[in-house]
Design a protein around this motif. Sequence first.
Motif, PDB file in Angstrom:
ATOM      1  N   LYS A  52     -17.522  24.959  42.750  1.00 28.09           N
ATOM      2  CA  LYS A  52     -17.068  25.860  43.819  1.00 28.09           C
ATOM      3  C   LYS A  52     -16.026  25.207  44.711  1.00 28.09           C
ATOM      4  CE  LYS A  52     -21.086  28.745  44.035  1.00 28.09           C
ATOM      5  NZ  LYS A  52     -21.492  29.922  44.734  1.00 28.09           N
ATOM      6  N   SER A  60     -16.854  22.036  48.300  1.00 26.26           N
ATOM      7  CA  SER A  60     -17.833  23.010  47.814  1.00 26.26           C
ATOM      8  C   SER A  60     -18.848  23.391  48.883  1.00 26.26           C
ATOM      9  CB  SER A  60     -18.549  22.487  46.565  1.00 26.26           C
ATOM     10  OG  SER A  60     -19.165  21.255  46.830  1.00 26.26           O
ATOM     11  N   ARG A  67     -13.166  27.854  52.725  1.00 24.79           N
ATOM     12  CA  ARG A  67     -12.949  27.747  51.280  1.00 24.79           C
ATOM     13  C   ARG A  67     -11.867  28.730  50.842  1.00 24.79           C
ATOM     14  NH1 ARG A  67     -18.225  26.915  48.530  1.00 24.79           N
ATOM     15  NH2 ARG A  67     -18.637  28.855  49.558  1.00 24.79           N
ATOM     16  N   LEU A  72      -7.874  28.930  48.095  1.00 25.97           N
ATOM     17  CA  LEU A  72      -7.217  30.106  47.507  1.00 25.97           C
ATOM     18  C   LEU A  72      -5.866  30.405  48.149  1.00 25.97           C
ATOM     19  CD1 LEU A  72      -9.947  32.804  46.778  1.00 25.97           C
ATOM     20  CD2 LEU A  72      -8.393  31.710  45.194  1.00 25.97           C
ATOM     21  N   ASN A 110      -6.577  27.424  37.764  1.00 27.43           N
ATOM     22  CA  ASN A 110      -7.754  27.169  38.597  1.00 27.43           C
ATOM     23  C   ASN A 110      -7.885  28.180  39.729  1.00 27.43           C
ATOM     24  OD1 ASN A 110      -8.969  25.086  37.174  1.00 27.43           O
ATOM     25  ND2 ASN A 110      -7.970  23.472  38.347  1.00 27.43           N
ATOM     26  N   ARG A 114     -11.046  30.806  40.567  1.00 28.04           N
ATOM     27  CA  ARG A 114     -11.668  30.994  41.885  1.00 28.04           C
ATOM     28  C   ARG A 114     -11.665  32.465  42.302  1.00 28.04           C
ATOM     29  NH1 ARG A 114      -8.648  26.109  43.168  1.00 28.04           N
ATOM     30  NH2 ARG A 114     -10.123  24.391  43.015  1.00 28.04           N
ATOM     31  N   GLN A 119     -15.554  30.315  41.271  1.00 31.44           N
ATOM     32  CA  GLN A 119     -15.727  28.888  40.978  1.00 31.44           C
ATOM     33  C   GLN A 119     -14.885  28.531  39.765  1.00 31.44           C
ATOM     34  OE1 GLN A 119     -19.933  28.854  40.606  1.00 31.44           O
ATOM     35  NE2 GLN A 119     -19.966  30.013  38.716  1.00 31.44           N
TER      36      GLN A 119
END
Length: 167
Positions: A52, A60, A67, A72, A110, A114, A119
Amino acid sequence: MNRNLFITLLIIFNIAIDQISKVIVRTTMIRGSKGQINVIKDYFQLIWVENKGAFLGMGSDMNPTLRLLFLLILPTLVLGYVVYYILKTKSLDQLSLIAFCCIVGGGIANVFDRIVFGQVTDFFYINLGGVFRTGIFNVADLSVTTGMVMLLFSGVFTNKKKEKALD
């Protein structure tokens, strides 16, 4: 080949090999150390984990808002800028161009994980005894790392060419 087409195809290739490898892992392996596959004894293993966070699970344990921002939004903005940069900077040498495409392709792969899964699927593990050991990583991480190493080499070669030109 058209430069922009080359850039697009190389980025798509990096995304595709990462996503294909992750689909294979998710559909054929058992998650965690119980599903561990020794490819080369204990030195190179496949161990499926879901991450995560970012590199080596960092972040994570962040709250969901942080996060979202750091894993992101910020990476998406940086990747967008790098794409803009490589499309507009016609003076990039071939090695740097390929390096940036690897970095962008791995980064997008990646970020895609997400967004879609919440994750990132990781599965490669290298342990060369006490000499060298990695965290668990994936093809996208390998693309980004390879791109960074290529950029370093490109910078060294470019500086040496400049020094010779000045002599």
